[in-house]
Design an enzyme around this catalytic site. Structure first.
Site, PDB file in Angstrom:
ATOM      1  N   HIS A  98     -12.213  10.560  -1.449  1.00  0.00           N
ATOM      2  CA  HIS A  98     -12.748   9.523  -2.336  1.00  0.00           C
ATOM      3  C   HIS A  98     -13.557  10.084  -3.499  1.00  0.00           C
ATOM      4  O   HIS A  98     -14.202   9.332  -4.201  1.00  0.00           O
ATOM      5  CB  HIS A  98     -13.644   8.551  -1.555  1.00  0.00           C
ATOM      6  CG  HIS A  98     -12.919   7.639  -0.623  1.00  0.00           C
ATOM      7  ND1 HIS A  98     -12.301   8.081   0.513  1.00  0.00           N
ATOM      8  CD2 HIS A  98     -12.695   6.303  -0.673  1.00  0.00           C
ATOM      9  CE1 HIS A  98     -11.742   7.052   1.142  1.00  0.00           C
ATOM     10  NE2 HIS A  98     -11.959   5.961   0.437  1.00  0.00           N
ATOM     11  N   LEU A 138       0.836  -1.207   0.000  1.00  0.00           N
ATOM     12  CA  LEU A 138       0.000   0.000   0.000  1.00  0.00           C
ATOM     13  C   LEU A 138       0.868   1.254   0.000  1.00  0.00           C
ATOM     14  O   LEU A 138       1.040   1.918   1.017  1.00  0.00           O
ATOM     15  CB  LEU A 138      -0.939   0.005   1.204  1.00  0.00           C
ATOM     16  CG  LEU A 138      -2.267  -0.707   0.941  1.00  0.00           C
ATOM     17  CD1 LEU A 138      -2.075  -2.196   0.851  1.00  0.00           C
ATOM     18  CD2 LEU A 138      -3.284  -0.350   1.987  1.00  0.00           C
ATOM     19  N   ALA A 139       1.420   1.570  -1.149  1.00  0.00           N
ATOM     20  CA  ALA A 139       2.329   2.705  -1.244  1.00  0.00           C
ATOM     21  C   ALA A 139       2.247   3.241  -2.672  1.00  0.00           C
ATOM     22  O   ALA A 139       2.790   2.634  -3.593  1.00  0.00           O
ATOM     23  CB  ALA A 139       3.753   2.256  -0.922  1.00  0.00           C
ATOM     24  N   GLU A 140       1.577   4.362  -2.836  1.00  0.00           N
ATOM     25  CA  GLU A 140       1.305   4.841  -4.194  1.00  0.00           C
ATOM     26  C   GLU A 140       2.572   5.263  -4.924  1.00  0.00           C
ATOM     27  O   GLU A 140       2.733   5.016  -6.115  1.00  0.00           O
ATOM     28  CB  GLU A 140       0.287   5.983  -4.170  1.00  0.00           C
ATOM     29  CG  GLU A 140      -1.156   5.523  -3.942  1.00  0.00           C
ATOM     30  CD  GLU A 140      -1.462   5.171  -2.491  1.00  0.00           C
ATOM     31  OE1 GLU A 140      -0.634   5.484  -1.613  1.00  0.00           O
ATOM     32  OE2 GLU A 140      -2.537   4.588  -2.238  1.00  0.00           O
ATOM     33  N   PHE A 180      -6.090   9.445  -3.533  1.00  0.00           N
ATOM     34  CA  PHE A 180      -4.889   8.704  -3.110  1.00  0.00           C
ATOM     35  C   PHE A 180      -3.739   8.875  -4.106  1.00  0.00           C
ATOM     36  O   PHE A 180      -2.684   8.270  -3.959  1.00  0.00           O
ATOM     37  CB  PHE A 180      -5.184   7.203  -2.976  1.00  0.00           C
ATOM     38  CG  PHE A 180      -6.307   6.852  -2.037  1.00  0.00           C
ATOM     39  CD1 PHE A 180      -6.851   7.803  -1.184  1.00  0.00           C
ATOM     40  CD2 PHE A 180      -6.810   5.568  -1.989  1.00  0.00           C
ATOM     41  CE1 PHE A 180      -7.902   7.484  -0.324  1.00  0.00           C
ATOM     42  CE2 PHE A 180      -7.853   5.236  -1.138  1.00  0.00           C
ATOM     43  CZ  PHE A 180      -8.404   6.195  -0.298  1.00  0.00           C
ATOM     44  N   GLN A 238      -6.280   3.578  -6.370  1.00  0.00           N
ATOM     45  CA  GLN A 238      -7.566   3.089  -5.871  1.00  0.00           C
ATOM     46  C   GLN A 238      -8.660   4.160  -5.895  1.00  0.00           C
ATOM     47  O   GLN A 238      -9.778   3.900  -6.302  1.00  0.00           O
ATOM     48  CB  GLN A 238      -7.375   2.552  -4.464  1.00  0.00           C
ATOM     49  CG  GLN A 238      -8.459   1.622  -4.022  1.00  0.00           C
ATOM     50  CD  GLN A 238      -7.980   0.735  -2.893  1.00  0.00           C
ATOM     51  OE1 GLN A 238      -7.584   1.229  -1.840  1.00  0.00           O
ATOM     52  NE2 GLN A 238      -8.000  -0.556  -3.098  1.00  0.00           N
TER      53      GLN A 238
END
Lengths: 375, 339
Positions: free
Chosen positions: B129, B58-60, B86, B82
């Site tokens: 989001h 989980l690391a853009e 993000f 996602q």
């Protein structure tokens, strides 16, 4: 879990934790049960070659610094003091490995076969990158701190997919270890067991910020927390650096994933020709490190073997001076880029916005036809 | 022709691209077993294996930076971010590395990355989001930016994006994922990527939209026609570069321009379009171009988003303005029609 290699018998340096050392600052070859085997083939003749490499890149560095002072280069990041770290690692790689480095690894670029003109191109301001990465298997040098660690990890993931035993190597400094990208690169490399070597050149200073501002424990201690074995090595000892790099490359090639190397060294000059290290560090520290010079210790070792003869010294000097002369000629002889180069290669395929701007600018320039060309 | 939802159309396009080129990889958070939080990659890992559909940490920035390295090695990564909000941790890799590598290396290194970003609001999500960050990327040279509005384009353009040797940001209007439409699977990659589409022809006002607001703009055109106003709706499809020729041709005909997007107004694409069209055909304009956009605010809580997002009525309000009729934008909110 892996723990970093520690050699209590070695005296260490600032920071004072122990590291792998095969040649003392006085030029004495000290045995090492774990690392000797990686450099068994380095006989007197090979050691002489390593010395010449270091002498050449030191001379290139001096010449480039002079060119900057003479206004021929916009900027130059000196590597003085880091010759062993760059040559010891650079000469351990094979052609098909791929390097992702920072802006200071001009000695590594030299090992990859980068030509003098290509080495100068960026710093003279003629191009954003000096060379075609695929002709020397080295990415353009990276200015954004630590970004290249991820590129190396990703490239190494590709190596795995290709079923190859090549390796990717990423060079970065102590300051970069504070960056998210370096830490994310270690997460990805460990998770995917990527054949990558993280080569951290701890030269004690990130411009004016000391390594103690980046790390409260030896930098090599961090990697085991990611599940990555690490080696702390005397970065001024060309043999020790070579041994560590070869071990790391062997681990990568045999499918055992990444390794982190901390090469403990010192940047003897400024960060770049634009800064003034006398504002942030004292002479005593500099003198302490001068005594650990990477070239003089190999010179002493060669002398003790009867190999540092007058003829050899002259040969080394000639090779270095020749490289410097080539560098100067390449720099001064480089043609200026043409205006259309501004627009070249932004995209692979036509792009209506850019095409319009290029067309308008070319019309604008054509209004000056007959006058002296605009620079 | 096959009827499928917007989301399924993207999946089908991804599948086809993966079948055609073994160098195409999908990377992202939860894209494997789960099939992505919106299920766009559903079934792909099962069919192509975990080497080609890669669940990442989980690391853009890590996802983007390793994709850069894979592209160096000759792969064509398709990266899923996602949610719109993000993407910012990956911003540095996108604008400093992905966008510039081809230029820096004088074309030696190609970075054929496709960056898929579910974007925009209207689904009642919490903060981070529902954002519309496209203007950050249209402002960055070296990137191509597209946004699709219907299943056919979704299917075609994801393949065009993957086939392009340039890096492409592919903005997916997440609130339209379940919209159904006809998809001609034989019609892949025939148009050049970047041509705008005239959704419906009209003669009084040109209404430019993209992504999630294209159906809203079309609805506005239908509603306006009941009042005798003929709106030409243009779906930009490509946000960088914008097909100004198509917009210009329309404005030369209608003399009036309204641009709508969910993103905040200031410094947004509406400003770019208004300025460019004014430069190109000022003498044809009967009224200054008008923007109907999200406000210059952080994306609001879900129960306020209906006030932020342009809807049919706000768009018609903008249309009234360019027609010199009373509107909130003209300041003449009350009173009878302007004489």
């Amino acid at each position: 879990m892996h723990s970093p290699v520690r050699h209590p018998e070695n005296s260490g340096s600032t920071p004072t934790d122990p590291y792998v050392q095969l040649i003392t600052p006085d030029g004495v070859r000290t045995p090492d049960p774990l690392y000797d085997r990686w450099v068994q083939d380095i006989d007197g003749a090979r050691l002489r070659e390593l010395y010449i490499d270091m002498a050449v890149i030191r001379r290139i560095d001096t010449e480039a610094t002079a060119l900057q002072r003479q206004g021929e280069l916009g900027l130059w990041p000196p590597l003085l003091g880091q010759e062993a770290a760059q040559i010891g690692s650079g000469r351990s790689l094979r052609t098909s490995d791929f390097v992702f480095s920072s802006y200071r690894e001009n000695g590594v670029a030299y090992c990859r076969g980068v030509g003098m003109e290509d080495l100068m191109r960026v710093w003279r301001g003629n191009a954003a990158a000096g060379w075609d990465p695929y002709t020397v298997n080295m990415a353009p040098t990276q200015v954004i701190i630590g970004a290249q660690a991820l590129h190396a990890a990703g490239y190494a993931m590709g190596i795995t997919r290709d079923g190859s035993d090549d390796a990717a190597v990423s060079y970065f400094g102590d300051g970069a270890t504070s960056q998210g990208d370096v830490n994310e690169a270690m997460v990805f490399a460990a998770s995917f067991s990527a054949p990558v070597v993280f080569f951290c050149t701890n030269n004690q200073w990130a411009i004016s910020e000391p390594v103690t501002l980046q790390a409260q424990v030896p930098i090599a201690n961090r990697a085991p927390g990611f599940g990555i074995p690490s080696i702390r090595v005397d970065g001024n000892d060309v043999l020790a650096v070579m041994a560590a790099t070869r071990e790391a490359l062997d681990r990568a090639r045999s499918g055992n994933g990444p390794t982190f190397i901390e090469a403990v060294t010192y940047r003897m000059g400024p960060h770049t020709t634009a800064d003034d290290p006398t504002r942030y560090r004292d002479d005593a520290e500099l003198e302490q490190w001068r005594a650990k010079d990477p070239l003089s210790r190999v010179q002493a070792l060669l002398a003790s073997m009867g190999l540092f003869t007058d003829e050899f010294a002259a040969e080394a000097r000639t090779r270095a001076d020749t490289a410097a002369a080539e560098l100067r000629a390449a720099c001064l002889g480089m043609p200026d880029p043409v205006p259309a180069d501004v627009f070249a290669h932004v995209y692979s395929e036509p792009h209506s916005w850019l095409d319009r701007q290029q067309e308008q600018y070319s019309r604008y320039l054509s209004a000056f036809a007959g006058e002296e060309n605009r620079k | 022709m096959t009827s499928m939802t917007f989301g399924r159309a993207i999946t089908a396009g991804l599948r086809r691209a993966m079948e055609q080129d073994p160098k195409v990889l999908i990377m992202g958070e939860d894209v494997g077993k789960l099939g992505g939080v919106f299920r766009i990659t559903d079934g792909l890992q099962q069919d192509f294996g975990p080497q080609r559909v890669v669940d990442t940490p989980l690391a853009e920035s890590g996802i983007m930076g390793t994709a850069v390295g894979l592209a160096f090695r000759g792969y064509r990564p398709v990266v899923e971010i996602q949610f719109d909000g993000f993407i910012y941790p990956a911003f540095d890799q996108i604008v400093s590395q992905v966008a510039k590598m081809h230029y820096r290396t004088r074309g030696a290194v190609k970075l054929p990355l496709t960056i898929r970003v579910p974007f925009g609001g209207g689904i009642g999500s919490p903060e981070h989001h529902s954002e519309s960050p496209e203007a950050y990327f249209t402002h960055t040279s070296g990137l191509r930016v597209i946004s699709v509005s219907n299943p056919q384009d979704a299917y075609t353009m994801i393949q065009q994006a993957i086939a392009s040797d340039d890096p492409v940001l592919y903005f997916e209007p997440k609130r339209r994922y379940h919209v159904k439409g006809e998809v001609d699977e034989a019609a892949a990659a025939q148009l050049p990527m970047g041509a705008a589409r005239v959704v419906s022809e009209g003669s009084d006002v040109t209404l430019v939209a993209y992504g999630p607001l294209v159906p809203t703009a079309r609805d506005a055109a239908v509603a306006a026609s009941d009042e005798g106003v003929s709106i030409e709706v243009i779906d930009l499809r490509s946000l960088a570069p914008i097909d100004f020729a198509t917009v210009e041709a329309s404005v030369r005909k209608t003399g009036r321009l309204v641009v709508t997007h969910e993103a905040a107004q200031s410094g947004g694409l509406g400003a770019e379009i208004a300025a460019s069209i004014t430069e190109r055909c000022f003498e044809y304009l009967e009224h200054a171009p008008v923007r109907v956009t999200g406000f210059d605010i952080p994306y609001p809580p879900a129960r306020l988003e209906s006030h932020h997002l342009p809807d049919l009525d706000r768009i018609l309000d903008g249309v009234d303005c360019v027609l010199d009729r009373p509107s909130s934008l003209s300041g003449a909110v009350s009173g009878s029609a302007a004489g």
